[in-house]
Write a protein that holds these residues in place. Structure first.
Motif, PDB file in Angstrom:
ATOM      1  N   MET A   1      38.910  15.772 -39.339  1.00 41.67           N
ATOM      2  CA  MET A   1      37.878  16.264 -39.665  1.00 41.67           C
ATOM      3  C   MET A   1      36.613  15.819 -38.769  1.00 41.67           C
ATOM      4  N   SER A   2      35.574  16.532 -38.417  1.00 41.52           N
ATOM      5  CA  SER A   2      34.550  16.036 -37.678  1.00 41.52           C
ATOM      6  C   SER A   2      33.406  16.821 -38.188  1.00 41.52           C
ATOM      7  N   PHE A   3      32.152  16.460 -37.700  1.00 41.42           N
ATOM      8  CA  PHE A   3      31.193  17.108 -38.182  1.00 41.42           C
ATOM      9  C   PHE A   3      30.471  17.799 -37.018  1.00 41.42           C
ATOM     10  N   GLN A   4      29.471  18.694 -37.236  1.00 37.95           N
ATOM     11  CA  GLN A   4      28.770  19.602 -36.417  1.00 37.95           C
ATOM     12  C   GLN A   4      27.305  19.027 -36.285  1.00 37.95           C
ATOM     13  N   HIS A   5      26.893  19.161 -35.162  1.00 43.41           N
ATOM     14  CA  HIS A   5      25.249  19.001 -35.018  1.00 43.41           C
ATOM     15  C   HIS A   5      24.451  20.492 -35.554  1.00 43.41           C
ATOM     16  N   LEU A   6      23.483  20.269 -35.929  1.00 45.68           N
ATOM     17  CA  LEU A   6      22.696  21.255 -36.654  1.00 45.68           C
ATOM     18  C   LEU A   6      21.296  21.223 -35.970  1.00 45.68           C
ATOM     19  N   ALA A   7      20.683  22.142 -35.494  1.00 48.89           N
ATOM     20  CA  ALA A   7      19.184  22.201 -34.997  1.00 48.89           C
ATOM     21  C   ALA A   7      18.382  22.367 -36.254  1.00 48.89           C
ATOM     22  N   ILE A   8      17.032  21.786 -36.008  1.00 52.19           N
ATOM     23  CA  ILE A   8      16.261  22.002 -37.168  1.00 52.19           C
ATOM     24  C   ILE A   8      15.803  23.739 -37.412  1.00 52.19           C
TER      25      ILE A   8
ATOM     26  N   VAL B   1      24.507  18.726 -45.187  1.00 56.29           N
ATOM     27  CA  VAL B   1      23.768  18.466 -43.937  1.00 56.29           C
ATOM     28  C   VAL B   1      23.084  17.151 -44.226  1.00 56.29           C
ATOM     29  N   VAL B   2      23.322  16.222 -43.301  1.00 57.22           N
ATOM     30  CA  VAL B   2      22.907  14.848 -43.449  1.00 57.22           C
ATOM     31  C   VAL B   2      21.822  14.487 -42.634  1.00 57.22           C
ATOM     32  N   VAL B   3      20.776  13.918 -43.200  1.00 57.67           N
ATOM     33  CA  VAL B   3      19.470  13.602 -42.505  1.00 57.67           C
ATOM     34  C   VAL B   3      19.087  12.037 -42.482  1.00 57.67           C
ATOM     35  N   CYS B   4      18.763  11.645 -41.210  1.00 56.13           N
ATOM     36  CA  CYS B   4      18.369  10.175 -41.079  1.00 56.13           C
ATOM     37  C   CYS B   4      16.894  10.217 -40.734  1.00 56.13           C
TER      38      CYS B   4
ATOM     39  N   GLU C   1      32.767  21.335 -44.466  1.00 54.73           N
ATOM     40  CA  GLU C   1      31.672  21.680 -43.375  1.00 54.73           C
ATOM     41  C   GLU C   1      30.405  20.549 -43.367  1.00 54.73           C
ATOM     42  N   VAL C   2      30.429  19.728 -42.605  1.00 54.54           N
ATOM     43  CA  VAL C   2      29.484  18.712 -42.565  1.00 54.54           C
ATOM     44  C   VAL C   2      28.582  18.742 -41.130  1.00 54.54           C
ATOM     45  N   TYR C   3      27.339  18.655 -41.373  1.00 57.84           N
ATOM     46  CA  TYR C   3      26.285  18.882 -40.084  1.00 57.84           C
ATOM     47  C   TYR C   3      25.537  17.476 -40.070  1.00 57.84           C
ATOM     48  N   SER C   4      24.935  16.955 -38.970  1.00 63.04           N
ATOM     49  CA  SER C   4      24.234  16.060 -38.726  1.00 63.04           C
ATOM     50  C   SER C   4      22.717  16.771 -38.240  1.00 63.04           C
ATOM     51  N   LEU C   5      21.618  16.607 -38.731  1.00 63.09           N
ATOM     52  CA  LEU C   5      20.518  17.248 -38.422  1.00 63.09           C
ATOM     53  C   LEU C   5      19.994  16.579 -36.989  1.00 63.09           C
ATOM     54  N   ASP C   6      19.860  17.144 -36.018  1.00 63.12           N
ATOM     55  CA  ASP C   6      19.570  16.691 -34.763  1.00 63.12           C
ATOM     56  C   ASP C   6      18.018  16.488 -34.902  1.00 63.12           C
ATOM     57  N   GLY C   7      17.604  15.540 -34.257  1.00 66.44           N
ATOM     58  CA  GLY C   7      16.075  15.070 -34.403  1.00 66.44           C
ATOM     59  C   GLY C   7      15.768  14.253 -35.860  1.00 66.44           C
ATOM     60  N   GLY C   8      16.383  14.334 -36.851  1.00 66.83           N
ATOM     61  CA  GLY C   8      16.462  13.850 -38.029  1.00 66.83           C
ATOM     62  C   GLY C   8      14.956  14.229 -38.814  1.00 66.83           C
ATOM     63  N   PHE C   9      14.646  13.535 -39.708  1.00 61.52           N
ATOM     64  CA  PHE C   9      13.471  13.659 -40.500  1.00 61.52           C
ATOM     65  C   PHE C   9      12.142  13.570 -39.615  1.00 61.52           C
ATOM     66  N   THR C  10      12.184  12.697 -38.669  1.00 58.71           N
ATOM     67  CA  THR C  10      10.981  12.489 -37.827  1.00 58.71           C
ATOM     68  C   THR C  10      10.605  13.917 -37.268  1.00 58.71           C
ATOM     69  N   GLU C  11      11.523  14.689 -36.669  1.00 52.96           N
ATOM     70  CA  GLU C  11      11.356  15.657 -35.873  1.00 52.96           C
ATOM     71  C   GLU C  11      11.117  16.884 -36.877  1.00 52.96           C
TER      72      GLU C  11
END
Length: 106
Positions: free
Chosen positions: A1-8, A62-65, A85-95
């Motif tokens: 299993m892998s994760f996907q990227h998620l745009a803001i 959705v995982v946020v860093c 269904e796991v996503y990493s938020l591109d740009g994180g909390f800063t963006e």
């Protein structure tokens, strides 16, 4: 299993439409308390077991860093725990904070 990227903008649309998802923030407790995306919960080593127990495998996560780097490792690990269904938020909390200062909760 892998994760996907998620745009803001995608996350914003999902939140606006009330999509059922788990939004987790892996930043340190102080950063989280100073500001986070509404409806997110802090996820740390001390709370991950409870989170996995409570979260249905089919619910999107959705995982946020800070900047979207650490969240990729965390998302890959969570996907490896059986979450479908796991996503990493591109740009994180800063963006997110830059684009949506009105959508930050302290």
């Amino acid at each position: 299993m892998s994760f996907q990227h998620l745009a803001i903008p995608t996350l914003q649309a999902w939140l606006d439409e009330g999509r059922d998802l788990a939004l987790v923030d892996i930043r340190d407790p102080m950063s989280f308390s100073q500001g986070h995306i509404p409806a997110s919960r802090r996820l740390g080593n001390d709370s991950v077991d409870v989170f996995l127990d409570e979260t249905p495998a089919e619910r999107p996560v959705v995982v946020v860093c800070y900047h979207g780097h650490s969240s990729q490792q965390a998302a890959a690990w969570l996907a490896g725990q059986g979450l479908a269904e796991v996503y990493s938020l591109d740009g994180g909390f800063t963006e997110w904070q830059l684009r949506h200062p009105d959508r930050v909760e302290a």
